[in-house]
Design an enzyme around this catalytic site. Structure first.
Site, PDB file in Angstrom:
ATOM      1  N   GLY A   1       0.903  -1.074  -0.043  1.00  0.00           N
ATOM      2  CA  GLY A   1       0.108  -0.041  -0.069  1.00  0.00           C
ATOM      3  C   GLY A   1       0.758   1.223   0.026  1.00  0.00           C
ATOM      4  O   GLY A   1       2.083   0.992   0.266  1.00  0.00           O
TER       5      GLY A   1
ATOM      6  N   VAL B   1      -1.241  -6.222  10.159  1.00  0.00           N
ATOM      7  CA  VAL B   1      -2.712  -6.639  10.513  1.00  0.00           C
ATOM      8  C   VAL B   1      -2.291  -8.223  11.224  1.00  0.00           C
ATOM      9  O   VAL B   1      -3.414  -9.003  11.940  1.00  0.00           O
ATOM     10  CB  VAL B   1      -3.746  -6.769   9.794  1.00  0.00           C
ATOM     11  CG1 VAL B   1      -4.370  -5.320   9.530  1.00  0.00           C
ATOM     12  CG2 VAL B   1      -3.565  -7.557   8.649  1.00  0.00           C
TER      13      VAL B   1
ATOM     14  N   GLY C   1     -11.132 -11.655  15.162  1.00  0.00           N
ATOM     15  CA  GLY C   1     -10.758 -11.559  16.564  1.00  0.00           C
ATOM     16  C   GLY C   1     -11.543 -10.064  16.615  1.00  0.00           C
ATOM     17  O   GLY C   1     -12.385  -9.805  17.747  1.00  0.00           O
TER      18      GLY C   1
ATOM     19  N   TYR D   1      -0.667 -17.485  -2.072  1.00  0.00           N
ATOM     20  CA  TYR D   1      -1.894 -16.447  -2.257  1.00  0.00           C
ATOM     21  C   TYR D   1      -3.081 -17.310  -2.116  1.00  0.00           C
ATOM     22  O   TYR D   1      -4.284 -17.047  -1.526  1.00  0.00           O
ATOM     23  CB  TYR D   1      -1.906 -15.704  -3.473  1.00  0.00           C
ATOM     24  CG  TYR D   1      -2.758 -14.520  -3.489  1.00  0.00           C
ATOM     25  CD1 TYR D   1      -2.946 -13.489  -2.783  1.00  0.00           C
ATOM     26  CD2 TYR D   1      -4.006 -14.391  -4.834  1.00  0.00           C
ATOM     27  CE1 TYR D   1      -4.054 -12.541  -2.795  1.00  0.00           C
ATOM     28  CE2 TYR D   1      -4.726 -13.437  -4.918  1.00  0.00           C
ATOM     29  CZ  TYR D   1      -4.769 -12.587  -3.901  1.00  0.00           C
ATOM     30  OH  TYR D   1      -5.545 -11.575  -3.905  1.00  0.00           O
TER      31      TYR D   1
ATOM     32  N   LYS E   1      -5.943 -17.451   0.967  1.00  0.00           N
ATOM     33  CA  LYS E   1      -7.399 -17.022   0.680  1.00  0.00           C
ATOM     34  C   LYS E   1      -8.242 -18.022   1.022  1.00  0.00           C
ATOM     35  O   LYS E   1      -9.618 -17.797   1.633  1.00  0.00           O
ATOM     36  CB  LYS E   1      -7.465 -16.265  -0.616  1.00  0.00           C
ATOM     37  CG  LYS E   1      -6.805 -14.927  -0.644  1.00  0.00           C
ATOM     38  CD  LYS E   1      -7.153 -14.035   0.058  1.00  0.00           C
ATOM     39  CE  LYS E   1      -6.702 -12.578  -0.352  1.00  0.00           C
ATOM     40  NZ  LYS E   1      -7.201 -11.521   0.533  1.00  0.00           N
TER      41      LYS E   1
ATOM     42  N   THR F   1      -9.465  -6.702 -11.220  1.00  0.00           N
ATOM     43  CA  THR F   1      -9.914  -5.251 -11.173  1.00  0.00           C
ATOM     44  C   THR F   1      -8.900  -4.224 -11.387  1.00  0.00           C
ATOM     45  O   THR F   1      -7.891  -4.568 -11.496  1.00  0.00           O
ATOM     46  CB  THR F   1     -10.544  -4.933  -9.567  1.00  0.00           C
ATOM     47  OG1 THR F   1     -11.430  -6.183  -9.448  1.00  0.00           O
ATOM     48  CG2 THR F   1     -11.304  -3.794  -9.236  1.00  0.00           C
TER      49      THR F   1
END
Ligand code: UDP
Length: 320
Positions: free
Chosen positions: A47, A68, A113, A156, A160, A186
């Site tokens: 990002g 995260v 969580g 990946y 997922k 996308t």
């Protein structure tokens, strides 16, 4: 980044993991536009602060630079957790296979969580990659997929798939309201020019007058959804009933070679096309069946490729 502002009692509160990424940052903008208070989490591995810098100083927005996979502590109520954090381009997850596996597994665990602790709804950004190199075409949500666990895309695809299983386990065992969106290819502004994906690769090459690198013979197919269509579908999914996975993507399918020609036409470039080896396990065909999204969400894409591509080219001009 921004100051924490006074939150109106009725204001919905959202947490977006991967909030500084391509799709995460578009989602953040969309939610703010709908009156949400938004906390964006991102470790900035793929990002970029540039994607959210226009939000600096807004009282309804906060950015926390955090991985995260680590414990998520927020001392405020949360209504919605949108779990978007993950490297998502094949080049990125080839370079970052362990981080990719960790964010899909440990990161999803932490995000779930958080949703459990706050009594929030949870949405997982899953992927058409869970179908692998599909043997069923177009792909419907009840197809289980054809994935190599040990191939270069396994990190990946399997993370997922694990994330989907974990979301369903939290739903079944803890009663968390979980949603799973399977995102097909996308594109749009804020993709990274050098993330390796076909859209920025071809546009960057065309704008620079370099040859467009078509992998294999370019016979493999993809279906490209413009980012604003995708975000609208995802928002509707979060607000819908039910916990079944839903494909969101554009069912208009074309070969990679056709796509290369479209980019040359749309940019007005004089670039040629060159052929390069097809990467291992590159899916041969991909097109979403969006019947479920149509029925459940009343959603279908609105932006034709020619229109979305012009907006995306505008974004990349000056960056290439
Ligand atoms: N591709 C290509 N040239 C490039 C980059 C990608 O021909 O410079 C092809 C790639 O082999 C794949 C398709 O374009 O068949 C889409 O690739 P992308 O990396 O965007 O994502 P994928 O859909 O494979 O996850």
């Amino acid at each position: 980044m921004a100051k924490k502002g006074a939150i109106k009692k009725t204001q919905p509160r959202s947490v977006v993991t991967g909030g500084a990424g391509f799709l995460g940052s578009h989602l953040v903008d969309y939610l703010l536009g709908r009156g949400h208070h938004v906390v964006a989490l991102d470790n900035l591995v793929t990002g970029s602060v540039e994607n959210i810098e226009h939000l600096a100083g807004r009282p309804d927005f906060r950015f926390i630079k955090q991985d995260v996979t680590e414990f998520l502590f927020l001392d405020e109520p949360v209504d919605y957790v949108w779990h978007f954090a993950s490297p998502a381009s094949p080049v990125d997850y080839l370079e970052l296979p362990i981080q990719t596996l960790k964010v899909g597994s440990l990161g999803t665990h932490k995000a779930l969580g958080l949703a459990k602790h706050k009594g929030a709804r949870f949405l997982l950004a899953s992927t058409s990659e869970i179908y692998g190199d599909p043997l069923v075409h177009p792909q419907r949500e009840d197809y289980w997929g054809n994935v190599s666990t040990i191939g270069p895309r396994g990190c990946y695809d399997e993370s997922k798939r694990f994330a989907e299983a974990l979301a369903m386990a939290y739903h079944r065992q803890h009663g968390i309201e979980t949603k799973i969106v399977r995102i097909f290819n996308t594109y749009g502004p804020r993709m990274r020019l050098h993330d390796g994906r076909v859209v920025p690769a071809f546009i960057g090459q065309a704008l620079a007058g370099q040859p467009l690198t078509v992998f294999g013979k370019g016979e493999q197919t993809r279906s490209f959804c413009y980012c604003s269509d995708l975000i609208e579908g995802i928002y509707r999914l979060m607000m819908s009933r039910g916990n079944e996975p839903v494909n969101i993507g554009n069912p208009v399918e074309l070969t990679v070679l056709e796509f290369a020609r479209e980019i040359i036409r749309a940019t007005g470039s004089r670039s040629k096309i060159v052929f390069r080896p097809l990467p291992q396990d590159d899916p041969r065909q991909r097109r979403p069946d969006i019947g479920r999204a149509r029925t459940l969400l009343g959603w279908e894409p609105q932006v034709p490729l020619a229109e979305g591509i012009v907006k995306t080219i505008e974004y990349f001009r000056g960056r290439s």
